[in-house]
Design a protein around this motif. Structure first.
Motif, PDB file in Angstrom:
ATOM      1  N   SER A 190       0.834  -1.202   0.000  1.00 54.28           N
ATOM      2  CA  SER A 190       0.000   0.000   0.000  1.00 54.28           C
ATOM      3  C   SER A 190       0.874   1.260   0.000  1.00 54.28           C
ATOM      4  O   SER A 190       0.669   2.175   0.794  1.00 54.28           O
ATOM      5  N   PRO A 191       1.874   1.334  -0.891  1.00 52.46           N
ATOM      6  CA  PRO A 191       2.844   2.437  -0.823  1.00 52.46           C
ATOM      7  C   PRO A 191       2.241   3.807  -1.082  1.00 52.46           C
ATOM      8  O   PRO A 191       2.781   4.812  -0.624  1.00 52.46           O
ATOM      9  N   LEU A 192       1.132   3.845  -1.812  1.00 57.90           N
ATOM     10  CA  LEU A 192       0.472   5.122  -2.089  1.00 57.90           C
ATOM     11  C   LEU A 192      -0.700   5.367  -1.148  1.00 57.90           C
ATOM     12  O   LEU A 192      -1.425   6.356  -1.306  1.00 57.90           O
ATOM     13  N   ALA A 193      -0.885   4.479  -0.183  1.00 59.61           N
ATOM     14  CA  ALA A 193      -1.990   4.537   0.779  1.00 59.61           C
ATOM     15  C   ALA A 193      -3.311   4.240   0.076  1.00 59.61           C
ATOM     16  O   ALA A 193      -3.461   4.445  -1.128  1.00 59.61           O
ATOM     17  N   ARG A 194      -4.255   3.747   0.848  1.00 58.29           N
ATOM     18  CA  ARG A 194      -5.562   3.420   0.275  1.00 58.29           C
ATOM     19  C   ARG A 194      -6.547   4.576   0.403  1.00 58.29           C
ATOM     20  O   ARG A 194      -7.677   4.497  -0.064  1.00 58.29           O
ATOM     21  N   VAL A 195      -6.146   5.656   1.051  1.00 66.81           N
ATOM     22  CA  VAL A 195      -7.053   6.788   1.231  1.00 66.81           C
ATOM     23  C   VAL A 195      -6.801   7.823   0.145  1.00 66.81           C
ATOM     24  O   VAL A 195      -5.659   8.136  -0.196  1.00 66.81           O
ATOM     25  N   LYS A 196      -7.871   8.356  -0.398  1.00 68.50           N
ATOM     26  CA  LYS A 196      -7.749   9.281  -1.524  1.00 68.50           C
ATOM     27  C   LYS A 196      -7.051  10.583  -1.134  1.00 68.50           C
ATOM     28  O   LYS A 196      -6.396  11.211  -1.966  1.00 68.50           O
ATOM     29  N   ASN A 197      -7.165  10.976   0.134  1.00 67.88           N
ATOM     30  CA  ASN A 197      -6.654  12.306   0.481  1.00 67.88           C
ATOM     31  C   ASN A 197      -5.133  12.389   0.470  1.00 67.88           C
ATOM     32  O   ASN A 197      -4.583  13.478   0.556  1.00 67.88           O
ATOM     33  N   VAL A 198      -4.440  11.241   0.345  1.00 67.42           N
ATOM     34  CA  VAL A 198      -2.992  11.335   0.225  1.00 67.42           C
ATOM     35  C   VAL A 198      -2.620  12.057  -1.064  1.00 67.42           C
ATOM     36  O   VAL A 198      -1.644  12.807  -1.117  1.00 67.42           O
ATOM     37  N   LEU A 199      -3.405  11.847  -2.116  1.00 68.98           N
ATOM     38  CA  LEU A 199      -3.120  12.510  -3.396  1.00 68.98           C
ATOM     39  C   LEU A 199      -3.499  13.980  -3.373  1.00 68.98           C
ATOM     40  O   LEU A 199      -3.113  14.739  -4.268  1.00 68.98           O
ATOM     41  N   GLU A 200      -4.268  14.380  -2.364  1.00 72.25           N
ATOM     42  CA  GLU A 200      -4.687  15.771  -2.243  1.00 72.25           C
ATOM     43  C   GLU A 200      -3.927  16.520  -1.157  1.00 72.25           C
ATOM     44  O   GLU A 200      -4.189  17.689  -0.898  1.00 72.25           O
ATOM     45  N   ASN A 201      -2.954  15.830  -0.531  1.00 76.66           N
ATOM     46  CA  ASN A 201      -2.211  16.443   0.557  1.00 76.66           C
ATOM     47  C   ASN A 201      -1.404  17.644   0.051  1.00 76.66           C
ATOM     48  O   ASN A 201      -0.678  17.545  -0.950  1.00 76.66           O
ATOM     49  N   GLU A 202      -1.506  18.760   0.735  1.00 74.97           N
ATOM     50  CA  GLU A 202      -0.880  19.998   0.263  1.00 74.97           C
ATOM     51  C   GLU A 202       0.643  19.895   0.229  1.00 74.97           C
ATOM     52  O   GLU A 202       1.284  20.362  -0.729  1.00 74.97           O
ATOM     53  N   THR A 203       1.239  19.281   1.230  1.00 76.90           N
ATOM     54  CA  THR A 203       2.697  19.124   1.253  1.00 76.90           C
ATOM     55  C   THR A 203       3.179  18.341   0.043  1.00 76.90           C
ATOM     56  O   THR A 203       4.130  18.745  -0.656  1.00 76.90           O
ATOM     57  N   LEU A 204       2.519  17.247  -0.227  1.00 78.77           N
ATOM     58  CA  LEU A 204       2.916  16.399  -1.347  1.00 78.77           C
ATOM     59  C   LEU A 204       2.648  17.089  -2.690  1.00 78.77           C
ATOM     60  O   LEU A 204       3.455  16.983  -3.620  1.00 78.77           O
ATOM     61  N   ARG A 205       1.555  17.799  -2.781  1.00 74.05           N
ATOM     62  CA  ARG A 205       1.242  18.489  -4.037  1.00 74.05           C
ATOM     63  C   ARG A 205       2.248  19.605  -4.325  1.00 74.05           C
ATOM     64  O   ARG A 205       2.650  19.806  -5.482  1.00 74.05           O
ATOM     65  N   ASN A 206       2.679  20.288  -3.293  1.00 76.60           N
ATOM     66  CA  ASN A 206       3.675  21.346  -3.494  1.00 76.60           C
ATOM     67  C   ASN A 206       4.996  20.771  -3.991  1.00 76.60           C
ATOM     68  O   ASN A 206       5.645  21.349  -4.883  1.00 76.60           O
ATOM     69  N   ILE A 207       5.406  19.670  -3.399  1.00 79.51           N
ATOM     70  CA  ILE A 207       6.654  19.025  -3.845  1.00 79.51           C
ATOM     71  C   ILE A 207       6.505  18.548  -5.282  1.00 79.51           C
ATOM     72  O   ILE A 207       7.406  18.721  -6.122  1.00 79.51           O
TER      73      ILE A 207
END
Length: 280
Positions: free
Chosen positions: A190-207
Motif C-alpha cells: 500500500s505504498p500510495l496509501a488506500r485513502v484518496k486524500n494522500v493525493l490531495e495532501n498539500e505538502t505532497l502536491r507542493n513538492i
C-alpha cells in the motif's frame, strides 16, 4: 534484469528491482493483460499472494510475455489458515501449480497470526521448500521485531525481506531502522496509501509541482530514497508507466523531512496491527 530500474541485493544474494507491480484485484483476462503490459514496459518484480486468488493470472501473464523467466522476480504469499508445517508445504506446491511455475523467486508468510501461533512451523516449511528448490528467497510480511527475532532464534534462518504497510501517513520509522540494523530488506505494501486524500495532501502536491511530477511519483521516489522496495498496483497502462518514471529527480533532505512529518500514530489503513490481527 531490466537495468532501467535499480536493484537491491538481499542478504541471501537474490536481486530485486526497487519497484514492482502489486496485483491485488488483478484477476482473469483483464488482470493477465495488465500484468503482461507492465512486464512489457519494464516491470520485473510481480507481487501476488495465495489469498489474492490470482496466481493463475500471474502465470498466464508470464506465459504471454516474451521476457525470459530468469529475468523476472515473482512473489507469492502463504495464507494464515495454512501455517502448520504440512499444510504450508502443500500450499507452496499448490501456489506453484496455480501459476504453472517451477519455482517462486520470493515466497512470504502473509501475516504472523500471533494468536494462532503457527508462524514458526510455517517458516520451517519455507526453509525446507527453499532447500528443495521451490523458492529462491524466503521472507515475511507484517512481522514485528519480536516475531522476526523468534524466527531466527528457533530456526537459525533470518527472513530476507519483511513486507509491511508503509506510506506517508504511516512511515514505520522504528521498524525500518530495525530492519536496517538486522540486514532485512523493507518492502512497502500500500505504498500510495488506500485513502484518496494522500493525493490531495498539500505538502505532497507542493513538492510534486516543484518537480513537475505527480504526487504518486513523489511518494514512490520517497520510498526509493528510504531504501524500501515499493509495489504499487495499477491496471492502467499510463499509471504503470508513471509509477516507474521516478529515477530522473531526487528529493532533498528538507522534502524528505516534510514527508516524514505526515506520519500519524493511527496511520494504519484498516487497523491491521500485526500484534493482534489474524488473517485466514
Amino acid at each position: 534484469m531490466n537495468k532501467s530500474i535499480p536493484e537491491i541485493t538481499l542478504h541471501d544474494g537474490l536481486t530485486l528491482p526497487v519497484i514492482g507491480l502489486g496485483t491485488y484485484n488483478l484477476n482473469g483476462n483483464a488482470g493477465a493483460s495488465a500484468i503482461n503490459h507492465a512486464i512489457d514496459i519494464g516491470y520485473r518484480l510481480i507481487d501476488s499472494a495465495y489469498n489474492y486468488e490470482n496466481e493463475g493470472t500471474v502465470g498466464e501473464a508470464l506465459r504471454r510475455s516474451s521476457i525470459p523467466r530468469e529475468e523476472l522476480r515473482i512473489t507469492s504469499k502463504l495464507p494464515g489458515r495454512y501455517q502448520t508445517y504440512d499444510k504450508a508445504v502443500t500450499t507452496i506446491q499448490e501456489s506453484l501449480y496455480r501459476a504453472n511455475l517451477d519455482y517462486y523467486d520470493l515466497y512470504l508468510i502473509h501475516w504472523p497470526n500471533p494468536i494462532q501461533d503457527d508462524y514458526v512451523e510455517a517458516w520451517q516449511a519455507l526453509i525446507d521448500a527453499k532447500k528443495w528448490g521451490l523458492i529462491r528467497s524466503i521472507g515475511v510480511c507484517n512481522f514485528l521485531p519480536k516475531h522476526l527475532e523468534r524466527l531466527e532464534k528457533e530456526t537459525a534462518v533470518k527472513p530476507s525481506i519483511n513486507q509491511i504497510e508503509l506510506h506517508p501517513f504511516f512511515n514505520q520509522e522504528a521498524q525500518r531502522k530495525w530492519h536496517e540494523a538486522n540486514n532485512i530488506q523493507t518492502q512497502s505494501w500500500s505504498p500510495l496509501a488506500r485513502v484518496k486524500n494522500v493525493l490531495e495532501n498539500e505538502t505532497l502536491r507542493n513538492i510534486a509541482n516543484h518537480y513537475n511530477k505527480t504526487v504518486s511519483q513523489v511518494i514512490l521516489r520517497w520510498h526509493y530514497q528510504l531504501g524500501s522496495i515499493s509495489i504499487p498496483k495499477s491496471a492502467s497502462p499510463e499509471r504503470q508507466r508513471e509509477n516507474i518514471s521516478i529515477f530522473d529527480f531526487s528529493l532533498n533532505e528538507t522534502e524528505m523531512s516534510e514527508i516524514a512529518k505526515l506520519t500519524r500514530p493511527d496511520g494504519r489503513q484498516k487497523d491491521q496491527d500485526p500484534a493482534t490481527y489474524e488473517e485466514f
